[in-house]
Design an enzyme around this catalytic site. Structure first.
Site, mmCIF file in Angstrom:
data_model
loop_
_atom_site.group_PDB
_atom_site.id
_atom_site.type_symbol
_atom_site.label_atom_id
_atom_site.label_comp_id
_atom_site.label_asym_id
_atom_site.label_seq_id
_atom_site.Cartn_x
_atom_site.Cartn_y
_atom_site.Cartn_z
ATOM 1 N N SER A 33 10.407 -0.156 5.477
ATOM 2 C CA SER A 33 10.279 -0.984 4.259
ATOM 3 C C SER A 33 11.670 -1.434 3.801
ATOM 4 O O SER A 33 12.691 -0.938 4.292
ATOM 5 C CB SER A 33 9.618 -0.164 3.153
ATOM 6 O OG SER A 33 10.507 0.876 2.735
ATOM 7 N N ASP A 38 7.959 -3.612 7.074
ATOM 8 C CA ASP A 38 6.814 -3.428 6.180
ATOM 9 C C ASP A 38 7.084 -4.159 4.856
ATOM 10 O O ASP A 38 8.112 -3.944 4.215
ATOM 11 C CB ASP A 38 6.658 -1.916 5.926
ATOM 12 C CG ASP A 38 5.372 -1.557 5.228
ATOM 13 O OD1 ASP A 38 4.381 -2.291 5.377
ATOM 14 O OD2 ASP A 38 5.357 -0.506 4.538
ATOM 15 N N HIS A 39 6.167 -5.032 4.457
ATOM 16 C CA HIS A 39 6.253 -5.731 3.165
ATOM 17 C C HIS A 39 7.548 -6.506 2.941
ATOM 18 O O HIS A 39 8.177 -6.384 1.868
ATOM 19 C CB HIS A 39 6.040 -4.761 1.994
ATOM 20 C CG HIS A 39 4.653 -4.203 1.922
ATOM 21 N ND1 HIS A 39 3.582 -4.937 1.467
ATOM 22 C CD2 HIS A 39 4.156 -2.986 2.263
ATOM 23 C CE1 HIS A 39 2.485 -4.191 1.526
ATOM 24 N NE2 HIS A 39 2.804 -3.002 2.016
ATOM 25 N N GLY A 89 0.008 4.308 -2.325
ATOM 26 C CA GLY A 89 0.444 5.481 -3.076
ATOM 27 C C GLY A 89 -0.567 6.614 -3.107
ATOM 28 O O GLY A 89 -1.587 6.594 -2.401
ATOM 29 N N LYS A 110 -4.744 6.479 -5.748
ATOM 30 C CA LYS A 110 -5.448 5.244 -5.393
ATOM 31 C C LYS A 110 -6.683 5.016 -6.254
ATOM 32 O O LYS A 110 -6.950 3.908 -6.684
ATOM 33 C CB LYS A 110 -5.874 5.300 -3.917
ATOM 34 C CG LYS A 110 -4.697 5.421 -2.947
ATOM 35 C CD LYS A 110 -5.206 5.435 -1.524
ATOM 36 C CE LYS A 110 -4.143 5.823 -0.521
ATOM 37 N NZ LYS A 110 -2.950 4.979 -0.538
ATOM 38 N N GLY A 112 -2.316 0.773 2.624
ATOM 39 C CA GLY A 112 -2.777 1.746 1.630
ATOM 40 C C GLY A 112 -3.840 2.679 2.181
ATOM 41 O O GLY A 112 -4.830 2.987 1.515
ATOM 42 N N SER A 118 -3.564 5.938 3.360
ATOM 43 C CA SER A 118 -3.420 7.396 3.353
ATOM 44 C C SER A 118 -4.666 8.030 2.732
ATOM 45 O O SER A 118 -5.293 7.455 1.842
ATOM 46 C CB SER A 118 -2.174 7.809 2.555
ATOM 47 O OG SER A 118 -1.022 7.628 3.346
ATOM 48 N N ASN A 120 -1.967 1.456 8.051
ATOM 49 C CA ASN A 120 -0.666 1.846 7.495
ATOM 50 C C ASN A 120 -0.738 3.167 6.738
ATOM 51 O O ASN A 120 -1.543 3.314 5.813
ATOM 52 C CB ASN A 120 -0.188 0.772 6.510
ATOM 53 C CG ASN A 120 0.350 -0.451 7.209
ATOM 54 O OD1 ASN A 120 0.105 -0.673 8.389
ATOM 55 N ND2 ASN A 120 1.094 -1.253 6.478
HETATM 56 P P1 13P Z 1 -0.163 4.550 1.720
HETATM 57 O O1 13P Z 1 0.593 4.561 0.434
HETATM 58 O O2 13P Z 1 -1.634 4.704 1.511
HETATM 59 O O3 13P Z 1 0.366 5.528 2.713
HETATM 60 O O4 13P Z 1 0.033 3.077 2.359
HETATM 61 C C1 13P Z 1 1.193 2.769 3.093
HETATM 62 C C2 13P Z 1 1.312 1.327 3.368
HETATM 63 O O5 13P Z 1 0.411 0.535 3.210
HETATM 64 C C3 13P Z 1 2.608 0.865 3.877
HETATM 65 O O6 13P Z 1 2.652 -0.518 4.012
HETATM 66 O O1 G3H Z 2 3.563 0.174 1.199
HETATM 67 C C1 G3H Z 2 4.708 0.549 0.997
HETATM 68 C C2 G3H Z 2 5.314 1.652 1.753
HETATM 69 O O2 G3H Z 2 4.675 2.864 1.513
HETATM 70 C C3 G3H Z 2 6.787 1.710 1.521
HETATM 71 O O3 G3H Z 2 7.095 2.202 0.264
HETATM 72 O O4 G3H Z 2 8.837 0.629 -0.639
HETATM 73 O O5 G3H Z 2 8.658 3.015 -1.444
HETATM 74 O O6 G3H Z 2 9.510 2.513 0.866
HETATM 75 P P1 G3H Z 2 8.621 2.071 -0.277
HETATM 76 ZN ZN ZN Z 3 1.495 -1.527 2.520
#
Ligand code: 13P
Ligand code: G3H
Ligand code: ZN
Length: 316
Positions: A50, A83-84, A185, A188, A216, A218, A258
């Site tokens: 990220s 990521d993002h 996070g 959720k 998202g 987890s 993810n």
């Molecule tokens: P989680 O916060 O559910 O682990 O999602 C991670 C995610 O989407 C990273 O892009």
């Molecule tokens: O979806 C986001 C990832 O979990 C990364 O989170 O920006 O805190 O590293 P972060």
């Molecule tokens: Zn994400």
């Protein structure tokens, strides 16, 4: 073997009804925990970084750690993914840094602006043989650099399947992150969630063979939530996506799942446990080591939830 893109992985995952785990990395122990699991389970892997990870560890350190992981596991296809990414500039920087896959997340922008910036990223990335994940719709939850809608609003911001079809046609992106009821996070949901499988189904009918991504994802595992709370933490309301829902999505068009929060919680749970049980301990290896081991076991388990264990060779 060098780092790979995600094209072959997604093609095989789509055909085989499984999904590739995309795990966030921020330091050596997290990366090693993940790598030890995929080496044992022979699973294809996406390591994702990220903007926050780039800031925290610096790209050169993360790249060094990942290069060692790739060199030591020549039989495993490993992709390095942004990521993002929220701007063209960060995506360009990552392409130039040698990432094999980038995400442009312009999902907060109006549709036309999201299309515009995604197209720009696709053009630059494809010119450099890098694949692009884009996003349409908005997830819930908040992390350091990724802010979503409130948990009460998740179902109001799901991806519109007709828009998804138009978006993919207009942008030429290689995969699409959709909002189907998940959230970033540890906090959720307030009650047991129901994912919008109808949205996944509808998008996949409109875009046959096209790989979807679930962010998202987890599960906020009870084992780690309980350890964190037992050893002085305060996460009683944490709740994630049930693993049977993840498995069901992985059998559908979802090819990338993810996971970050579950890694964070595994590491935190073990560190807390050592600190409370052995208050005199001050050797970082004695608490980071158990954390790394917990990540290895957790990721091994996830690879079976996603059904990608044993699939490394077919994705090479
Ligand atoms: P989680 O916060 O559910 O682990 O999602 C991670 C995610 O989407 C990273 O892009
Ligand atoms: O979806 C986001 C990832 O979990 C990364 O989170 O920006 O805190 O590293 P972060
Ligand atoms: Zn994400």
């Amino acid at each position: 073997m060098a780092l790979v893109g995600t094209k072959k992985m997604f093609e095989m995952a789509y055909k085989g009804g499984y999904a590739i785990g995309a795990f966030n990395v921020n330091n050596m122990e997290i990366t090693q925990g993940i790598i030890n699991a995929i080496a044992e389970e022979k699973a294809p892997l996406i390591l994702q970084i990220s903007r926050g990870a780039r800031k925290y560890a610096s790209m050169s350190y993360l790249r060094g750690i990942i290069d060692v992981a790739v060199a030591e596991n020549p039989d495993i296809p490993i992709a390095m993914h942004l990521d993002h990414g929220d701007t063209f500039e960060i995506c360009k920087q990552c392409v130039d840094d040698g990432f094999t896959s980038v995400m442009i997340d312009a999902s907060k922008l109006p549709f036309d602006e999201n299309v515009k910036v995604t197209r720009e990223v696709v053009k630059y990335a494809h010119d450099h043989e890098v694949v692009v994940e884009a996003e349409l719709g908005q997830l819930g939850g908040i992390e350091e650099d990724v802010v979503g809608v409130s948990s009460d609003d998740i179902s109001k911001h799901l991806t519109d399947p007709a828009q998804a079809e138009e978006f993919v046609e207009k942008t030429g992106c290689d995969s699409l992150a959709i909002a189907c009821g998940t959230s970033h996070g540890a906090y959720k949901f307030k009650t047991e969630p129901k994912l919008a499988f109808d949205v996944i189904e509808d998008v996949s009918k409109r875009l046959p063979g096209f790989p979807l991504v679930m962010h998202g994802s987890s599960s906020v595992l009870k084992e780690f939530k309980d350890l964190i709370n037992k050893y002085g933490g305060d996460m009683p309301d944490a709740m994630g996506v049930p693993e049977d829902a993840i498995s069901r999505a992985a059998k559908m068009a979802v090819c990338k799942v993810n996971i970050d929060t579950d890694l964070r919680m595994a590491l935190t749970a073990k560190i807390r446990q050592v600190f409370v049980e052995s208050p005199a301990e001050f050797d970082p290896r004695k608490y980071l080591g158990p954390g790394r081991e917990a990540i290895r076991n957790m990721v091994k388990h996830k690879l079976h939830v996603l059904d990608c264990a044993g699939k490394a060779s077919e994705c090479l």
